[in-house]
Write an enzyme that holds these catalytic residues in place. Structure first.
Site, PDB file in Angstrom:
ATOM      1  N   CYS A 236     -14.816 -50.083   1.041  1.00 15.00           N
ATOM      2  CA  CYS A 236     -13.064 -50.645   0.640  1.00 15.00           C
ATOM      3  C   CYS A 236     -13.509 -51.688   0.114  1.00 15.00           C
ATOM      4  O   CYS A 236     -13.352 -53.132   0.885  1.00 15.00           O
ATOM      5  CB  CYS A 236     -12.320 -50.956   2.106  1.00 15.00           C
ATOM      6  SG  CYS A 236     -10.568 -51.037   1.936  1.00 15.00           S
TER       7      CYS A 236
ATOM      8  N   CYS B  90      -2.499 -61.028  -2.779  1.00 15.87           N
ATOM      9  CA  CYS B  90      -1.244 -60.118  -3.288  1.00 15.87           C
ATOM     10  C   CYS B  90      -0.448 -60.641  -3.618  1.00 15.87           C
ATOM     11  O   CYS B  90       0.466 -61.179  -3.220  1.00 15.87           O
ATOM     12  CB  CYS B  90      -1.531 -58.454  -2.691  1.00 15.87           C
ATOM     13  SG  CYS B  90      -0.894 -56.877  -2.965  1.00 15.87           S
TER      14      CYS B  90
ATOM     15  N   GLY C 162      -5.085 -56.824  -2.505  1.00 20.38           N
ATOM     16  CA  GLY C 162      -5.199 -57.128  -3.427  1.00 20.38           C
ATOM     17  C   GLY C 162      -3.775 -55.281  -4.085  1.00 20.38           C
ATOM     18  O   GLY C 162      -4.136 -54.198  -3.268  1.00 20.38           O
ATOM     19  N   GLU C 163      -3.210 -55.711  -5.312  1.00 20.21           N
ATOM     20  CA  GLU C 163      -2.851 -54.549  -5.174  1.00 20.21           C
ATOM     21  C   GLU C 163      -3.794 -53.379  -6.779  1.00 20.21           C
ATOM     22  O   GLU C 163      -3.416 -55.049  -7.578  1.00 20.21           O
ATOM     23  CB  GLU C 163      -1.168 -54.369  -6.184  1.00 20.21           C
ATOM     24  CG  GLU C 163      -0.508 -53.746  -6.712  1.00 20.21           C
ATOM     25  CD  GLU C 163      -0.851 -51.562  -5.982  1.00 20.21           C
ATOM     26  OE1 GLU C 163      -0.575 -51.889  -5.093  1.00 20.21           O
ATOM     27  OE2 GLU C 163      -1.533 -51.320  -7.202  1.00 20.21           O
TER      28      GLU C 163
ATOM     29  N   SER D 276      -5.576 -47.022  -4.255  1.00 21.07           N
ATOM     30  CA  SER D 276      -4.570 -47.092  -3.482  1.00 21.07           C
ATOM     31  C   SER D 276      -3.467 -48.106  -4.213  1.00 21.07           C
ATOM     32  O   SER D 276      -3.828 -48.810  -4.350  1.00 21.07           O
ATOM     33  CB  SER D 276      -5.003 -47.336  -2.121  1.00 21.07           C
ATOM     34  OG  SER D 276      -3.623 -47.622  -1.447  1.00 21.07           O
TER      35      SER D 276
ATOM     36  N   SER E 132       1.231 -45.796  -0.960  1.00 19.06           N
ATOM     37  CA  SER E 132       1.454 -46.733   0.213  1.00 19.06           C
ATOM     38  C   SER E 132       2.721 -45.921   0.322  1.00 19.06           C
ATOM     39  O   SER E 132       3.620 -46.621  -0.581  1.00 19.06           O
ATOM     40  CB  SER E 132       1.134 -47.640  -0.143  1.00 19.06           C
ATOM     41  OG  SER E 132      -0.358 -47.879  -0.229  1.00 19.06           O
ATOM     42  N   LEU E 133       3.636 -45.272   1.446  1.00 19.33           N
ATOM     43  CA  LEU E 133       5.086 -44.819   0.948  1.00 19.33           C
ATOM     44  C   LEU E 133       5.365 -45.562   1.991  1.00 19.33           C
ATOM     45  O   LEU E 133       6.304 -46.726   2.010  1.00 19.33           O
ATOM     46  CB  LEU E 133       4.748 -42.932   1.377  1.00 19.33           C
ATOM     47  CG  LEU E 133       5.895 -42.554   0.778  1.00 19.33           C
ATOM     48  CD1 LEU E 133       6.005 -42.756  -0.398  1.00 19.33           C
ATOM     49  CD2 LEU E 133       6.156 -40.578   1.028  1.00 19.33           C
TER      50      LEU E 133
ATOM     51  N   ASN F 146      -3.012 -52.039  12.280  1.00 17.38           N
ATOM     52  CA  ASN F 146      -3.719 -52.552  12.362  1.00 17.38           C
ATOM     53  C   ASN F 146      -3.097 -53.993  12.665  1.00 17.38           C
ATOM     54  O   ASN F 146      -2.760 -54.753  11.799  1.00 17.38           O
ATOM     55  CB  ASN F 146      -4.868 -53.383  11.473  1.00 17.38           C
ATOM     56  CG  ASN F 146      -6.097 -53.485  11.943  1.00 17.38           C
ATOM     57  OD1 ASN F 146      -6.493 -53.901  13.370  1.00 17.38           O
ATOM     58  ND2 ASN F 146      -7.665 -52.979  11.738  1.00 17.38           N
TER      59      ASN F 146
HETATM   60  N1  SAH Z   1      -2.278 -52.775  -2.620  1.00 23.90           N
HETATM   61  C1  SAH Z   1      -3.308 -51.540  -2.058  1.00 23.90           C
HETATM   62  C2  SAH Z   1      -4.084 -51.309  -1.438  1.00 23.90           C
HETATM   63  C3  SAH Z   1      -4.714 -52.767  -1.293  1.00 23.90           C
HETATM   64  S1  SAH Z   1      -4.156 -51.548   1.004  1.00 23.90           S
HETATM   65  C4  SAH Z   1      -1.719 -50.624  -1.390  1.00 23.90           C
HETATM   66  O1  SAH Z   1      -0.552 -51.540  -0.741  1.00 23.90           O
HETATM   67  O2  SAH Z   1      -1.706 -48.924  -1.320  1.00 23.90           O
HETATM   68  C5  SAH Z   1      -4.407 -50.740   1.563  1.00 23.90           C
HETATM   69  C6  SAH Z   1      -3.565 -50.211   2.573  1.00 23.90           C
HETATM   70  O3  SAH Z   1      -3.480 -51.023   3.495  1.00 23.90           O
HETATM   71  C7  SAH Z   1      -2.372 -49.922   2.156  1.00 23.90           C
HETATM   72  O4  SAH Z   1      -1.775 -48.240   2.783  1.00 23.90           O
HETATM   73  C8  SAH Z   1      -1.227 -50.705   2.798  1.00 23.90           C
HETATM   74  O5  SAH Z   1      -0.393 -50.747   3.283  1.00 23.90           O
HETATM   75  C9  SAH Z   1      -2.311 -50.941   4.841  1.00 23.90           C
HETATM   76  N2  SAH Z   1      -2.191 -51.738   4.681  1.00 23.90           N
HETATM   77  C10 SAH Z   1      -1.879 -53.138   4.950  1.00 23.90           C
HETATM   78  N3  SAH Z   1      -2.023 -53.564   6.081  1.00 23.90           N
HETATM   79  C11 SAH Z   1      -2.152 -52.982   6.714  1.00 23.90           C
HETATM   80  C12 SAH Z   1      -2.414 -52.693   8.492  1.00 23.90           C
HETATM   81  N4  SAH Z   1      -1.827 -53.885   8.927  1.00 23.90           N
HETATM   82  N5  SAH Z   1      -2.348 -52.101   9.460  1.00 23.90           N
HETATM   83  C13 SAH Z   1      -2.690 -50.994   8.767  1.00 23.90           C
HETATM   84  N6  SAH Z   1      -2.779 -50.980   7.156  1.00 23.90           N
HETATM   85  C14 SAH Z   1      -2.068 -51.305   6.697  1.00 23.90           C
HETATM   86 FE1  SF4 Z   2      -0.292 -55.710  -1.670  1.00 26.82          FE
HETATM   87 FE2  SF4 Z   2      -0.874 -53.842  -0.766  1.00 26.82          FE
HETATM   88 FE3  SF4 Z   2      -0.747 -55.876   0.880  1.00 26.82          FE
HETATM   89 FE4  SF4 Z   2       1.149 -54.493   0.428  1.00 26.82          FE
HETATM   90  S1  SF4 Z   2      -0.520 -53.245   1.321  1.00 26.82           S
HETATM   91  S2  SF4 Z   2       0.889 -56.854  -0.114  1.00 26.82           S
HETATM   92  S3  SF4 Z   2       0.606 -53.642  -2.336  1.00 26.82           S
HETATM   93  S4  SF4 Z   2      -2.285 -55.801  -0.491  1.00 26.82           S
END
Ligand code: SAH
Ligand code: SF4
Length: 370
Positions: free
Chosen positions: A126, A133, A181-182, A213, A236-237, A312
Site C-alpha cells: 500500500c 494530503c 495522499g491523494e 484509489s 472512496s465514496l 481504524n
Molecule cells: N486519498 C485516496 C487514497 C488514500 S486513502 C483516497 O482517499 O481514496 C485510502 C483509503 O483509506 C480511502 O478509502 C480512505 O477513505 C481510507 N481511510 C482513511 N482513513 C481511514 C481510517 N482511519 N480507517 C479506515 N480507512 C481509512
Molecule cells: Fe486524503 Fe484519502 Fe485521507 Fe481523504 S482519505 S484525506 S483523500 S488520504
C-alpha cells in the site's frame, strides 16, 4: 483497538543527498541521459534493469558497468530517495516501513500478506503518493496533516522495492495506491509510477494487480480513462448522499456525487474494468441500513463493486461499526444485487492504516516538526 507495537528505530546510514534521483527516470529518459554522456543505448537499458528489477541500492551494485561509469553516475545521481528510519511487523505478518526522504519528509508504506480466494499467496503493498494530503477528509489521519508535497515517481516505486530489498523471497504481487495522499492530486507522478511498476524490464507487475484509489477528482478520473492503463480504479465514496458526503469529504463540494458516479461509470465503460467503491463504516454516521439502500440506488448496476472498510480509529470523533452491523450492511447491499465485500482489517497492532504511522510518531514526539 490493540495498542500499537513500538517502531524499531533504524540508525540513519548516511546524510541525505540532494542529487537527482535515478529512479525518477523512465527507460527512455535513461537511454537519452546515457547518450548525452556518450554511452550506447544498451547501457541505459542495463541501468534501468539494475534499478527497477534488481533494486540495487548503490551504483557499486551495478557490477556490469565499467568502474569509471559507476563513479561518474555516483557523482551525478543518487539511487535511494530516502533512508529507512523505522520498521514494524504485525502479529498477522503485515509489515510497515517508515522512510525519511531527502528533504526530511517522512512517508509510510505497508505490505499486507493474504491468501487469494483461489488459495494463492499474495503480498499487497500500500503505497503513499504524497507527504500529507490536501483533501482534509474528517475521519483520516493524513487529512489532518495538510499537504506537504507530492512524491516523485521514484519515491513512489521505491516504497515497493524497499520490501523486495528487505526480503527478496517475498515479492509483492499487488500494489494499491491507498497510503498517504491523494494519487490523482499528484497525477503525473502516479501515472509514471504505474508505468514503471508495470514495465517489462522492471518488476513487470501486471496492471491488473494495481489499484489506484481516489477521493473523487472528476477531471483527473476522466483523464485517467484515456491513459490506456488496465489498472483498477477505486472511488472512496463513504456516503450515499451529498450532504453527508460533504460533511466527511470536503472535495464533495467541488465534485458532487452525481458527477463522480458518472465519471466512474464512464471510466468503467471506456476501460472495461470494474470500478471499486470504498466505504469506510463509521458507527452511527453512515452505517444505517437506509444508507445501504440509498447506496444501492446510486451505484451503476454493472461494473461496480463495494468494499466495506472497517474504520481504524485514529480520532475520538468516530467509532468503528460493530462487525455484526457491518455484516448486516453488506447483506443489505448483496440483497439489492450489489457485489460487496468487507475488507479484512490487517496490521492493527502496528497502526497500519492510511496516514497513521506518521501521526503516531508526531504524538510520541520522536520527530522534530518540519
Ligand atoms: N486519498 C485516496 C487514497 C488514500 S486513502 C483516497 O482517499 O481514496 C485510502 C483509503 O483509506 C480511502 O478509502 C480512505 O477513505 C481510507 N481511510 C482513511 N482513513 C481511514 C481510517 N482511519 N480507517 C479506515 N480507512 C481509512
Ligand atoms: Fe486524503 Fe484519502 Fe485521507 Fe481523504 S482519505 S484525506 S483523500 S488520504
Amino acid at each position: 483497538m490493540t495498542q500499537p507495537l513500538p517502531m524499531l528505530p533504524v540508525a540513519p546510514t548516511r546524510p541525505a543527498s540532494t542529487l537527482p534521483c535515478a529512479l525518477d527516470y523512465d527507460e527512455q529518459a535513461l537511454v537519452a541521459t546515457f547518450a548525452m554522456l556518450g554511452h550506447p543505448a544498451y547501457r541505459g537499458r542495463q541501468v534501468f534493469r539494475d534499478l527497477h528489477q534488481r533494486h540495487v541500492a548503490s551504483w557499486e551494485g551495478c557490477t556490469n558497468l565499467p568502474r569509471e561509469l559507476r563513479a561518474q553516475l555516483a557523482e551525478r545521481y543518487r539511487i535511494l530517495p530516502g533512508e529507512l528510519v523505522g520498521q514494524a511487523i504485525s502479529q498477522d505478518g503485515t509489515r510497515k516501513r517508515l522512510v525519511r526522504l531527502a528533504d526530511g519528509q517522512d512517508i509510510e508504506t505497508v505490505a499486507i500478506p493474504a491468501i487469494s480466494p483461489a488459495g494463492a499467496h499474495r503480498l499487497s503493498v500500500c503505497v503513499s503518493t504524497q507527504a500529507g494530503c490536501a483533501m482534509a477528509c474528517t475521519f483520516c489521519a493524513t487529512g489532518r496533516m495538510g499537504l506537504a508535497r507530492g512524491l516523485t515517481p521514484g519515491e513512489i516505486v521505491d516504497q515497493v522495492y524497499g520490501f523486495e530489498r528487505d526480503a527478496p523471497s517475498e515479492r509483492p504481487t499487488h500494489v494499491v495506491f491507498m497510503g498517504m495522499g491523494e494519487p490523482l492530486h499528484n497525477y503525473a507522478a502516479t501515472v509514471a509510477a504505474v508505468r514503471l511498476l508495470s514495465h517489462a524490464n522492471g518488476v513487470n507487475l501486471s496492471q491488473r494487480r494495481i489499484t489506484v484509489s481516489t477521493s473523487g477528482l472528476v477531471p483527473q478520473i476522466e483523464q485517467l480513462a484515456g491513459e490506456g492503463l488496465e489498472i483498477t480504479l477505486a472511488i472512496s465514496l463513504h456516503a450515499p448522499d451529498d450532504t453527508l458526503r460533504a460533511s466527511l469529504m470536503p472535495i464533495n463540494r467541488r465534485y458532487p456525487l452525481a458527477e463522480l458516479i458518472a465519471a466512474a461509470a464512464a471510466y468503467a465503460h471506456k476501460t472495461g474494468r470494474r470500478v471499486s467503491y470504498e466505504y469506510v463504516l463509521l458507527r452511527d454516521v453512515n452505517d444505517a441500513l437506509h444508507h445501504a439502500d440509498r447506496l444501492a440506488t446510486i451505484l451503476p448496476p454493472k461494473l461496480s463493486h463495494v468494499n466495506l472498510i472497517p474504520y481504524n480509529a485514529t480520532d475520538a470523533s468516530y467509532r468503528p461499526t460493530p462487525p455484526n452491523a457491518a455484516r448486516a450492511f453488506r447483506d443489505r447491499l448483496l440483497g439489492a444485487g450489489v457485489s460487496t465485500t468487507i475488507r479484512a482489517s490487517r496490521g492493527r497492532d502496528i497502526a497500519a492504516a492510511c496516514g497513521q504511522l506518521k501521526a503516531e510518531n508526531r504524538r510520541q514526539g520522536t520527530r522534530s516538526p518540519g
